[in-house]
Design a protein around this motif. Structure first.
Motif, PDB file in Angstrom:
ATOM      1  N   HIS A 196       0.696  -1.248  -0.149  1.00 24.19           N
ATOM      2  CA  HIS A 196      -0.157  -0.045  -0.011  1.00 24.19           C
ATOM      3  C   HIS A 196       0.592   0.996  -0.015  1.00 24.19           C
ATOM      4  N   GLU A 205       1.105   4.520  -2.870  1.00 27.11           N
ATOM      5  CA  GLU A 205       0.988   5.819  -2.508  1.00 27.11           C
ATOM      6  C   GLU A 205       2.062   7.020  -3.419  1.00 27.11           C
ATOM      7  N   ASN A 234       1.700   9.261  -5.899  1.00 23.03           N
ATOM      8  CA  ASN A 234       2.572  10.771  -5.871  1.00 23.03           C
ATOM      9  C   ASN A 234       3.221  10.990  -7.264  1.00 23.03           C
TER      10      ASN A 234
END
Length: 322
Positions: free
Chosen positions: A174, A178, A182
């Motif tokens: 996870h 992310e 980003n």
């Protein structure tokens, strides 16, 4: 690298089935002069992200409007060229990918992939189109390249490599996911601000996509400049600026498409021997105001639509072979 693995790859029919199962409706064909090709596609699910690993030997892969109508998949594919070379087309641009380079492909629009005879290995990150647009406020543009030599390109490559080869726990996957989002956010912000070298190309692709959308939807009266901008994932003002930069007008493009449709219908009547009501044709073209339609038609063709149809019929009688 790929040539050593050729014996483990599946033949054309099996590879075609694998591509459709993982990515949706695509047409796979061998290179010119060949009867077969070999390939293999596997999908690695990593929490919120899925990555397809695609190996093939000199295939051509196409997604046309017929394929798009056959499935409801609306995905973005961020394609990383791991080894070999390829040429990817979306919109009017051919993008050549060397190892390390990326391109974003939008499944809602036609695309074409060509591979060299030395074979190819690609990673394709599958992104839900609507969720991606919601997260960043704009949909990534199909056909946008990301050179592997840029800082963002290198960081994205390292992140995707980690995802593909990850044996990490779910929480760690996870975190990596992310990090990927980003990086994509940073890239899209730079693209929108015009700070990246590919921004001009991206503007041209956005105009191409908007025009393709108009050609598909113009007969719907709800197809307006605002709805086109919404479908493209940008503000109306931003889309209008991009059209103006290309020497066009978004509103004029929509009106011209509708008028061309009316013109073609009127011209077709000369050979069919029919005489539809002009108002019926105008409404079918997406106009919902006959006075407005008549003004736009006269401005474009210098005659009212009834006279235009009469002239078409007269021209047909004088030139029956045309």
């Amino acid at each position: 690298m790929l040539s050593d693995e050729t014996n483990s790859l599946a033949p054309l029919d099996a590879f075609q089935a694998g591509v459709r199962n993982v990515c949706g409706q695509f047409l796979v064909s061998p290179p010119d002069g060949a009867r077969d090709m070999r390939g293999l596609i596997t999908l690695k699910q990593r929490q919120a992200l899925a990555v397809a690993v695609v190996r093939n030997s000199a295939a051509r892969i196409n997604r046309d409007w017929r394929c798009i109508r056959q499935d409801s998949a609306e995905h973005l594919f961020l394609v990383l060229q791991k080894s070999g070379h390829s040429v990817m087309r979306q919109g009017d641009a051919d993008v050549r990918l060397a190892p390390g380079d990326f391109i974003m492909i939008d499944s809602a629009y036609p695309s074409r992939f060509l591979y060299g005879d030395s074979g190819s290995l690609q990673y394709s990150v599958h992104l839900n189109r609507s969720e991606f647009a919601h997260r960043f406020g704009t949909a990534a543009l199909g056909g946008c390249p990301i050179p592997g030599s840029t800082e963002i390109g290198m960081a994205l490559r390292a992140t995707i490599d980690r995802l593909v080869n990850s044996e990490d726990a779910a929480a760690q996957q996870h975190f990596i996911g992310e990090a990927f989002f980003n990086l994509m956010g940073a890239y899209l912000c730079g693209l929108e601000a015009g700070a990246l070298a590919s921004a001009r190309t991206s503007d041209e692709l956005l105009v191409t996509k908007a025009r393709a959308y108009i050609r598909q939807r113009f007969r719907d009266p709800a197809c307006t400049p605002a709805s086109v901008a919404s479908a493209m994932g940008v503000s109306l003002r931003a889309l209008q600026r991009r059209f103006q930069a290309a020497g066009l007008s978004l509103s004029e493009c929509l009106i011209a498409t509708r008028l061309d449709y009316v013109c073609n219908r009127l011209m077709a009547q000369k050979s069919a021997g029919t005489s539809e009501r002009i108002s019926t044709i105008a409404f079918d073209a997406g106009f919902n105001d006959l006075s407005y339609f008549n003004r736009q038609f006269r401005a474009r063709f210098r005659v009212p639509p009834g006279e235009y149809r009469l002239h078409a019929a007269t021209s047909s009688a004088k030139n029956p072979t045309q």
